[in-house]
Design a protein around this motif. Sequence first.
Motif: not given
Length: 248
Positions: A43-49, A34-39
Amino acid sequence: MNAVVKLEMKKNLQDRGLLFWALILPIVFTVLFISVFTSGTEEVESKQVIISIVPGYTVMFVFFIMISMTESFIKDRNMGMIARISSTPLSPYLYLLGKWIPYMYIVSIQIAILLLFGKLVYDVPLEQPVQLSILAIALTFMVTGLGLLLAVVVKTNNMGIALTQVIALGGALLGGLWVPVGMMPDFLQILSRFLPQYWAHQAFQDAMTGTLQTGEFIQASLILVGVGIVGFVIAILCFPIVLKRAKG
């Protein structure tokens, strides 16, 4: 059978390796990825990940319970426990059931803790808790059914570990647990639909966001339960062969 269940539960509660495979490693992987792919993402994309990774790694890591199931069964076989079953009132099938039930409890607790971790740490939605609970039971049944089959047919611990990794990691890769299915080549997207990991992951994601339709829920649940039944039935059919081999 109750004695087998209690003994198996006691052994697993004392197994620190099981704690590592079931909880510590999946939590570490979840946090890391999660740290790698949400960096650097919105916010919307991060939530989907996050909504993809939390159920994805939950589904992937429940398969590692197969390692403990095969190790336990092989230990019983090597110690002569299985060979002595025929001389006791305990039915071979009740013995299998006694070996299977404790892992149902363990995997159910594992799923609950990993989803609760996602909720508390990343605030993942759990919009359809009833459907999520039923899916968790279906996933537990499926994984432990396949685990029982693997425990019966493998001959060594190394073989059990190797096959578990192929099933867990290969299924995760092809089932869309690592990479969204929509980003995979067309032939892999078709192949993914033959894997229980795909159906579990998609259903969990939709139930978390509250978009899981009744038909999709029933379909995913039946597929998971069906795969578990197939594994359990084949394990029962193969067990007399294993019993004869152990007696010999």
